[in-house]
Design a protein around this motif. Structure first.
Motif, short mmCIF file in Angstrom:
data_model
loop_
_atom_site.label_atom_id
_atom_site.label_comp_id
_atom_site.label_asym_id
_atom_site.label_seq_id
_atom_site.Cartn_x
_atom_site.Cartn_y
_atom_site.Cartn_z
N CYS A 264 41.82 -127.66 24.27
CA CYS A 264 40.63 -126.94 24.74
C CYS A 264 40.48 -125.60 24.04
O CYS A 264 39.37 -125.19 23.68
CB CYS A 264 40.68 -126.76 26.26
SG CYS A 264 40.19 -128.22 27.19
N VAL A 265 41.58 -124.90 23.85
CA VAL A 265 41.53 -123.61 23.15
C VAL A 265 41.02 -123.80 21.73
O VAL A 265 40.26 -122.98 21.20
CB VAL A 265 42.93 -122.95 23.15
CG1 VAL A 265 42.96 -121.75 22.21
CG2 VAL A 265 43.31 -122.51 24.56
N THR A 266 41.42 -124.90 21.10
CA THR A 266 40.97 -125.19 19.73
C THR A 266 39.51 -125.61 19.70
O THR A 266 38.77 -125.26 18.76
CB THR A 266 41.84 -126.31 19.12
OG1 THR A 266 43.22 -125.92 19.17
CG2 THR A 266 41.46 -126.57 17.67
N ALA A 267 39.06 -126.34 20.71
CA ALA A 267 37.69 -126.86 20.72
C ALA A 267 36.65 -125.79 20.96
O ALA A 267 35.52 -125.87 20.45
CB ALA A 267 37.57 -127.97 21.77
N VAL A 268 36.99 -124.76 21.77
CA VAL A 268 36.02 -123.72 22.11
C VAL A 268 36.14 -122.58 21.11
O VAL A 268 37.14 -121.88 21.08
CB VAL A 268 36.25 -123.21 23.55
CG1 VAL A 268 35.25 -122.11 23.87
CG2 VAL A 268 36.11 -124.36 24.54
N ARG A 269 35.12 -122.40 20.31
CA ARG A 269 35.17 -121.39 19.26
C ARG A 269 34.58 -120.07 19.76
O ARG A 269 33.90 -120.00 20.78
CB ARG A 269 34.41 -121.87 18.02
CG ARG A 269 34.72 -123.30 17.61
CD ARG A 269 36.20 -123.54 17.39
NE ARG A 269 36.67 -123.06 16.10
CZ ARG A 269 37.94 -123.08 15.70
NH1 ARG A 269 38.88 -123.52 16.53
NH2 ARG A 269 38.28 -122.64 14.52
N ASN A 270 34.84 -119.01 19.02
CA ASN A 270 34.46 -117.65 19.41
C ASN A 270 33.08 -117.31 18.86
O ASN A 270 32.87 -117.30 17.65
CB ASN A 270 35.50 -116.66 18.88
CG ASN A 270 35.38 -115.31 19.54
OD1 ASN A 270 34.41 -115.01 20.21
ND2 ASN A 270 36.39 -114.47 19.34
N VAL A 271 32.13 -117.02 19.75
CA VAL A 271 30.75 -116.77 19.33
C VAL A 271 30.58 -115.38 18.71
O VAL A 271 29.64 -115.15 17.94
CB VAL A 271 29.79 -116.93 20.53
CG1 VAL A 271 30.05 -115.87 21.57
CG2 VAL A 271 28.34 -116.90 20.09
N GLY A 272 31.49 -114.45 19.00
CA GLY A 272 31.34 -113.08 18.54
C GLY A 272 31.25 -112.93 17.02
O GLY A 272 30.27 -112.37 16.51
N PRO A 273 32.27 -113.39 16.27
CA PRO A 273 32.21 -113.24 14.82
C PRO A 273 31.00 -113.91 14.16
O PRO A 273 30.38 -113.30 13.28
CB PRO A 273 33.54 -113.88 14.36
CG PRO A 273 34.45 -113.68 15.52
CD PRO A 273 33.59 -113.86 16.72
N PRO A 274 30.61 -115.15 14.55
CA PRO A 274 29.40 -115.73 13.96
C PRO A 274 28.15 -114.89 14.21
O PRO A 274 27.31 -114.73 13.32
CB PRO A 274 29.28 -117.10 14.64
CG PRO A 274 30.68 -117.47 14.96
CD PRO A 274 31.33 -116.17 15.35
N LEU A 275 28.02 -114.33 15.43
CA LEU A 275 26.87 -113.48 15.71
C LEU A 275 26.89 -112.22 14.84
O LEU A 275 25.84 -111.78 14.34
CB LEU A 275 26.84 -113.10 17.19
CG LEU A 275 26.38 -114.19 18.16
CD1 LEU A 275 26.56 -113.72 19.60
CD2 LEU A 275 24.93 -114.55 17.91
N ALA A 276 28.09 -111.66 14.66
CA ALA A 276 28.21 -110.50 13.78
C ALA A 276 27.83 -110.86 12.36
O ALA A 276 27.14 -110.09 11.67
CB ALA A 276 29.64 -109.96 13.83
N ALA A 277 28.24 -112.04 11.91
CA ALA A 277 27.92 -112.49 10.55
C ALA A 277 26.43 -112.69 10.36
O ALA A 277 25.86 -112.30 9.34
CB ALA A 277 28.67 -113.79 10.24
N VAL A 278 25.78 -113.30 11.37
CA VAL A 278 24.33 -113.52 11.26
C VAL A 278 23.60 -112.18 11.20
O VAL A 278 22.64 -112.01 10.43
CB VAL A 278 23.82 -114.35 12.46
CG1 VAL A 278 22.29 -114.45 12.43
CG2 VAL A 278 24.41 -115.75 12.42
N GLY A 279 24.07 -111.20 11.98
CA GLY A 279 23.44 -109.89 11.96
C GLY A 279 23.67 -109.13 10.66
O GLY A 279 22.76 -108.50 10.13
#
Length: 288
Positions: free
Chosen positions: A234-249
């Protein structure tokens, strides 16, 4: 979305920082030490999250021939481990909560430094039909400050004033949950045309398959009893939304199409893994 963009960015910053602060408040030095000293478990968790899942994401994006926005979103998600909901799912499935929380926080900390170079490398090598340029240094600085500093502060509070940490944690966890929902709603509302267009698309399917495959990889590449192995899944399946949002910004100027694809991938991933955790928790509850 443009008029509300500053508000959305502020809520995103609050979500990332408070989530990591709550993680620090809930993590004991002994739990971190137990994970850090179990070198085999640590190595396998890093292998699953930093090698296997990014390769799976790249392979699935190519296999499903995703459009540019979907391709970028899937790669950003696949290269960003340590999502806070992974630790929450360890509670849902009645798994190894201590190991799950410590591993999730450790992965988030490591990924704050690896996300920029890894996502940049994959997007640079992959032919996504667009010119990709990520400012790795800016990503590392942004993600490290938003994640490592709040977590360290929370950990210090937990270590030096345990009663204070216990009283603060429920509030921090509540703020984390509420701001996560607000971020998700902002992504959906700001890009709803793009999200609706993705219904029934290969992007949604790719996000779903990635979550299932990541759960399998995390479970197989783990040690210990079943409860610990599925917790790592489960820890592997759920990814962290923070860094992708920072990257998009930072790199894509909050491109609406990428935000929509990112929301679609995250939602389909949660839809895939939540029932798995619920079924595991139900079975373990029956056994108990």
């Amino acid at each position: 979305m443009n008029a509300l963009q500053p508000l959305f960015n502020a809520i995103t910053v609050i979500f990332i920082a408070v989530t990591m602060f709550a993680g620090g408040l809930a993590t004991t030095l002994s739990a971190l030490r137990a994970v850090l000293t179990d070198l085999r478990l640590l190595a396998l968790a890093l292998l699953a999250n930093l090698v296997a899942v990014p390769l799976l994401g790249w392979g699935l994006a190519a296999l499903f021939a995703l459009p540019t926005a979907g391709f970028i979103a899937l790669i950003l998600v696949a290269t960003s481990p340590g999502g806070p909901f992974g630790a929450k799912l360890s509670v849902v499935q009645k798994g190894d909560v201590s190991a799950g929380t410590a591993t999730q926080v450790l992965l988030a900390a490591v990924a704050s430094l690896t996300f920029g170079p890894m996502s940049t490398a994959v997007l640079s090598v992959a032919d996504v039909g667009a010119r990709i340029s990520l400012d790795v240094a800016a990503l590392v600085r942004t993600v490290a400050v938003l994640q490592l500093v709040p977590f360290a502060v929370g950990l210090v509070v937990r270590h030096c004033a345990r009663s204070t940490a216990r009283s603060w944690h429920p509030v921090a966890a509540l703020v984390s949950n509420v701001t996560f929902l607000m971020v998700l709603a902002g992504m959906l509302l700001g890009s709803w045309h793009d999200v609706v267009a993705l219904l029934g698309s290969r992007t949604l399917l790719a996000g779903f398959v990635l979550a299932v495959a990541a759960f399998a990889a995390g479970t197989l590449l783990a040690t210990g009893p079943s409860a610990r192995r599925t917790t790592m899944g489960c820890v592997t399946a759920v990814r962290n939304v923070g860094p992708p949002l920072a990257a998009v910004g930072i790199a894509f100027d909050d491109a609406r199409a990428i935000l929509g694809a990112l929301a679609a991938v995250l939602i389909s991933g949660l839809v895939a893994v939540l029932p798995i955790a619920a079924v595991l928790g139900h079975r373990r509850g029956d056994l108990t």
